[in-house]
Design a protein around this motif. Structure first.
Motif, PDB file in Angstrom:
ATOM      1  N   ALA A 265      -7.633  -6.691   3.455  1.00  0.00           N
ATOM      2  CA  ALA A 265      -7.962  -7.870   4.254  1.00  0.00           C
ATOM      3  C   ALA A 265      -6.731  -8.577   4.812  1.00  0.00           C
ATOM      4  O   ALA A 265      -6.821  -9.260   5.826  1.00  0.00           O
ATOM      5  CB  ALA A 265      -8.795  -8.850   3.425  1.00  0.00           C
ATOM      6  N   ASP A 266      -5.587  -8.399   4.192  1.00  0.00           N
ATOM      7  CA  ASP A 266      -4.375  -9.086   4.673  1.00  0.00           C
ATOM      8  C   ASP A 266      -3.702  -8.360   5.837  1.00  0.00           C
ATOM      9  O   ASP A 266      -2.640  -8.767   6.292  1.00  0.00           O
ATOM     10  CB  ASP A 266      -3.391  -9.294   3.533  1.00  0.00           C
ATOM     11  CG  ASP A 266      -2.904  -7.989   2.915  1.00  0.00           C
ATOM     12  OD1 ASP A 266      -3.435  -6.911   3.260  1.00  0.00           O
ATOM     13  OD2 ASP A 266      -1.984  -8.055   2.074  1.00  0.00           O
TER      14      ASP A 266
ATOM     15  N   VAL B 218     -14.184  -8.643   2.998  1.00  0.00           N
ATOM     16  CA  VAL B 218     -12.996  -8.867   3.837  1.00  0.00           C
ATOM     17  C   VAL B 218     -12.847 -10.359   4.143  1.00  0.00           C
ATOM     18  O   VAL B 218     -11.764 -10.938   4.008  1.00  0.00           O
ATOM     19  CB  VAL B 218     -13.075  -8.034   5.138  1.00  0.00           C
ATOM     20  CG1 VAL B 218     -11.969  -8.420   6.107  1.00  0.00           C
ATOM     21  CG2 VAL B 218     -13.009  -6.545   4.815  1.00  0.00           C
ATOM     22  N   HIS B 219     -13.946 -11.003   4.536  1.00  0.00           N
ATOM     23  CA  HIS B 219     -13.889 -12.435   4.868  1.00  0.00           C
ATOM     24  C   HIS B 219     -13.526 -13.278   3.647  1.00  0.00           C
ATOM     25  O   HIS B 219     -12.807 -14.277   3.782  1.00  0.00           O
ATOM     26  CB  HIS B 219     -15.217 -12.902   5.445  1.00  0.00           C
ATOM     27  CG  HIS B 219     -15.514 -12.298   6.776  1.00  0.00           C
ATOM     28  ND1 HIS B 219     -16.791 -12.245   7.293  1.00  0.00           N
ATOM     29  CD2 HIS B 219     -14.732 -11.701   7.706  1.00  0.00           C
ATOM     30  CE1 HIS B 219     -16.771 -11.665   8.473  1.00  0.00           C
ATOM     31  NE2 HIS B 219     -15.529 -11.308   8.739  1.00  0.00           N
ATOM     32  N   ALA B 220     -14.014 -12.886   2.470  1.00  0.00           N
ATOM     33  CA  ALA B 220     -13.704 -13.636   1.240  1.00  0.00           C
ATOM     34  C   ALA B 220     -12.210 -13.636   0.936  1.00  0.00           C
ATOM     35  O   ALA B 220     -11.707 -14.543   0.286  1.00  0.00           O
ATOM     36  CB  ALA B 220     -14.488 -13.054   0.061  1.00  0.00           C
ATOM     37  N   ARG B 221     -11.511 -12.628   1.436  1.00  0.00           N
ATOM     38  CA  ARG B 221     -10.062 -12.534   1.212  1.00  0.00           C
ATOM     39  C   ARG B 221      -9.270 -12.962   2.441  1.00  0.00           C
ATOM     40  O   ARG B 221      -8.082 -12.665   2.560  1.00  0.00           O
ATOM     41  CB  ARG B 221      -9.700 -11.114   0.806  1.00  0.00           C
ATOM     42  CG  ARG B 221     -10.333 -10.731  -0.535  1.00  0.00           C
ATOM     43  CD  ARG B 221     -10.041  -9.304  -0.925  1.00  0.00           C
ATOM     44  NE  ARG B 221     -10.747  -8.948  -2.138  1.00  0.00           N
ATOM     45  CZ  ARG B 221     -10.793  -7.736  -2.636  1.00  0.00           C
ATOM     46  NH1 ARG B 221     -10.171  -6.739  -2.026  1.00  0.00           N
ATOM     47  NH2 ARG B 221     -11.457  -7.490  -3.735  1.00  0.00           N
ATOM     48  N   GLY B 222      -9.948 -13.633   3.379  1.00  0.00           N
ATOM     49  CA  GLY B 222      -9.262 -14.190   4.541  1.00  0.00           C
ATOM     50  C   GLY B 222      -9.020 -13.213   5.686  1.00  0.00           C
ATOM     51  O   GLY B 222      -8.274 -13.524   6.609  1.00  0.00           O
ATOM     52  N   GLY B 223      -9.620 -12.054   5.656  1.00  0.00           N
ATOM     53  CA  GLY B 223      -9.392 -11.060   6.699  1.00  0.00           C
ATOM     54  C   GLY B 223     -10.438 -11.088   7.794  1.00  0.00           C
ATOM     55  O   GLY B 223     -11.436 -11.810   7.715  1.00  0.00           O
ATOM     56  N   ARG B 224     -10.175 -10.288   8.804  1.00  0.00           N
ATOM     57  CA  ARG B 224     -11.113 -10.096   9.915  1.00  0.00           C
ATOM     58  C   ARG B 224     -11.385  -8.612  10.041  1.00  0.00           C
ATOM     59  O   ARG B 224     -10.497  -7.792   9.833  1.00  0.00           O
ATOM     60  CB  ARG B 224     -10.517 -10.619  11.211  1.00  0.00           C
ATOM     61  CG  ARG B 224     -10.292 -12.111  11.184  1.00  0.00           C
ATOM     62  CD  ARG B 224      -9.698 -12.569  12.467  1.00  0.00           C
ATOM     63  NE  ARG B 224      -9.434 -13.993  12.377  1.00  0.00           N
ATOM     64  CZ  ARG B 224      -9.096 -14.730  13.396  1.00  0.00           C
ATOM     65  NH1 ARG B 224      -8.967 -14.197  14.593  1.00  0.00           N
ATOM     66  NH2 ARG B 224      -8.881 -16.005  13.247  1.00  0.00           N
ATOM     67  N   ILE B 225     -12.619  -8.302  10.432  1.00  0.00           N
ATOM     68  CA  ILE B 225     -13.010  -6.899  10.523  1.00  0.00           C
ATOM     69  C   ILE B 225     -13.905  -6.706  11.738  1.00  0.00           C
ATOM     70  O   ILE B 225     -14.680  -7.588  12.104  1.00  0.00           O
ATOM     71  CB  ILE B 225     -13.720  -6.419   9.231  1.00  0.00           C
ATOM     72  CG1 ILE B 225     -13.942  -4.919   9.248  1.00  0.00           C
ATOM     73  CG2 ILE B 225     -14.977  -7.207   8.947  1.00  0.00           C
ATOM     74  CD1 ILE B 225     -14.296  -4.320   7.895  1.00  0.00           C
TER      75      ILE B 225
END
Length: 125
Positions: free
Chosen positions: A14-15, A55-62
């Motif tokens: 996610a980063d 992914v969103h829970a770890r601050g990422g975008r997908i």
């Protein structure tokens, strides 16, 4: 459908700013490779949501990469029985393709779609 391993795989990355998934079929007509994901029924959407939530829970975008295999599809890999691939153009793709049910198979012939003949285009389920 994404497995718990896929949820962890994408979630752990996610980063990386923006993640792109593997090619995902938006409809049953887009299927044609063995074991590719889809996003055209409620169970598949729920599975993909588990990945995006991780992914969103770890601050990422997908971003889900939509894919339609067209002329490269093999009917043995389709979720719609006896459905030939469709393509614009009159070229046959050379080579072979893996199928889970029949092993390696010659690439199947496709149904030629004419750009001006929409009566041959299947609108799907």
């Amino acid at each position: 459908m994404p497995s718990p391993l896929a949820v962890e795989y994408y979630g752990s990355r996610a980063d990386a700013s923006l993640l792109l998934t593997e090619g995902t079929a938006p409809s049953p007509m887009g299927m044609g490779y063995a074991r590719t994901p889809g996003i055209y029924n409620e169970a598949q959407i729920a599975g993909v949501r588990s990945v995006t939530d991780a992914v969103h829970a770890r601050g990422g975008r997908i971003f889900v990469q939509l894919m339609h295999v067209g002329r490269i599809a093999h009917s043995a890999n389709r979720t719609i029985p006896h459905c030939a691939g469709r393509a614009l153009g009159h070229f046959h793709a050379a080579g072979q393709m893996w199928t889970d049910s029949q092993g390696m198979q010659p690439r199947a012939r496709t149904i030629l779609l004419c750009a001006l003949d929409s009566t041959k285009i299947d609108s799907g389920p």
